[in-house]
Enzyme design. Structure first.
Site, mmCIF file in Angstrom:
data_model
loop_
_atom_site.group_PDB
_atom_site.id
_atom_site.type_symbol
_atom_site.label_atom_id
_atom_site.label_comp_id
_atom_site.label_asym_id
_atom_site.label_seq_id
_atom_site.Cartn_x
_atom_site.Cartn_y
_atom_site.Cartn_z
ATOM 1 C CB SER A 152 -0.892 0.030 1.242
ATOM 2 O OG SER A 152 -1.637 -1.149 1.346
HETATM 3 N N1 SAH Z 1 -0.435 -5.009 4.087
HETATM 4 C C1 SAH Z 1 0.345 -5.285 2.895
HETATM 5 C C2 SAH Z 1 -0.342 -4.897 1.612
HETATM 6 C C3 SAH Z 1 -1.633 -5.573 1.406
HETATM 7 S S1 SAH Z 1 -2.014 -6.083 -0.237
HETATM 8 C C4 SAH Z 1 1.713 -4.646 2.930
HETATM 9 O O1 SAH Z 1 2.029 -3.911 3.876
HETATM 10 O O2 SAH Z 1 2.499 -4.904 2.024
HETATM 11 C C5 SAH Z 1 -3.318 -7.199 0.248
HETATM 12 C C6 SAH Z 1 -2.829 -8.564 0.615
HETATM 13 O O3 SAH Z 1 -3.972 -9.279 1.067
HETATM 14 C C7 SAH Z 1 -2.274 -9.348 -0.574
HETATM 15 O O4 SAH Z 1 -1.000 -9.826 -0.269
HETATM 16 C C8 SAH Z 1 -3.281 -10.490 -0.746
HETATM 17 O O5 SAH Z 1 -2.685 -11.712 -1.169
HETATM 18 C C9 SAH Z 1 -3.830 -10.610 0.664
HETATM 19 N N2 SAH Z 1 -5.135 -11.275 0.752
HETATM 20 C C10 SAH Z 1 -6.217 -11.165 -0.076
HETATM 21 N N3 SAH Z 1 -7.230 -11.934 0.364
HETATM 22 C C11 SAH Z 1 -6.778 -12.556 1.492
HETATM 23 C C12 SAH Z 1 -7.346 -13.483 2.406
HETATM 24 N N4 SAH Z 1 -8.582 -13.946 2.251
HETATM 25 N N5 SAH Z 1 -6.597 -13.903 3.453
HETATM 26 C C13 SAH Z 1 -5.331 -13.445 3.647
HETATM 27 N N6 SAH Z 1 -4.731 -12.577 2.808
HETATM 28 C C14 SAH Z 1 -5.441 -12.130 1.753
#
Ligand code: SAH
Length: 208
Positions: free
Chosen positions: A52
């Site tokens: 993000s």
């Molecule tokens: N917080 C992260 C960025 C988030 S991007 C950072 O600091 O880099 C969103 C993330 O959520 C992605 O890696 C995606 O794979 C994950 N995601 C999506 N659906 C999910 C789920 N049901 N359970 C766990 N992770 C999930």
């Protein structure tokens, strides 16, 4: 980055600003993109996912209003950057990522930095992290179709749950607060996240 993007963007929580000054964001992005790590944008981290943008991380962290004693759940570890910021401001962090190679890479990055109060789990975060519940605060960093029941049930009374939810074409970041069996919306802002891909419905049932 902190002054130009966060302070000028209106963020004032000193502890959050300091944590973001201390955690080296470039170590959480792919080598080829490290020169762009401090730009005001989300960046690709592989597997179709992104880290993000700094302002979003600062805003979400500020909205949790952590004091330092909390046990926090993050859903959507991605690069591990947000988790590293949370780990500076809370007692312990459990972070769940559904894409195993991303979970593994974030573990390596966090270990290199010597961060010891984060546990990264690789599974569908739609079920939360029942073995580690209850949590004082929960942050979801991917956009959900609705509020997942499992997450509400793993939140302590009085705790904050921060989650982006899609409303038609828009995405709204909500801060909920749990009071007994009820949750109420305390704040909402427009936002943009990758989708939460969960096999679990809002009621907590598994999808077919
Ligand atoms: N917080 C992260 C960025 C988030 S991007 C950072 O600091 O880099 C969103 C993330 O959520 C992605 O890696 C995606 O794979 C994950 N995601 C999506 N659906 C999910 C789920 N049901 N359970 C766990 N992770 C999930």
């Amino acid at each position: 980055m902190v002054r130009e993007q966060l302070v000028d963007g209106g963020l004032t929580d000193r502890r959050v600003l300091q944590a973001m000054e201390e955690v080296p964001r470039h170590l959480f992005v792919p080598k080829l993109l490290q020169h762009r790590a401090h730009q005001p944008s989300a960046l690709p981290i592989g597997h179709g996912q992104t880290i993000s943008k700094p302002f979003t991380v600062g805003l979400m962290t500020s909205l949790l209003e952590l004091q330092g004693h909390e046990h926090v759940l993050e859903v959507g570890t991605g690069s591990g950057y947000q988790a590293a910021i949370l780990a500076k401001l809370a007692r312990t962090v459990v972070s769940v990522e559904r894409i195993s190679p991303l979970a593994e890479r974030s573990r390596v990055t966090l270990a290199k930095l010597g961060v010891e109060n984060i546990n990264v789990l690789a599974h569908d975060g739609g079920v939360g992290a029942p073995d580690y519940a209850p949590f004082d605060a929960i942050m979801v960093t991917a956009c959900a179709p609705s509020l997942p029941a499992h997450l509400v049930s793993q939140l302590k009374d009085g705790g904050h749950l921060l989650i982006p939810i899609s409303k038609g074409r828009e995405q709204i970041l909500y801060r909920y607060r749990r009071q007994g069996q009820e949750v109420s919306i305390e704040q909402s802002v427009s936002c943009r996240f990758v989708p939460l891909l969960s096999g679990v419905t809002a009621e907590g049932e598994k999808r077919a």
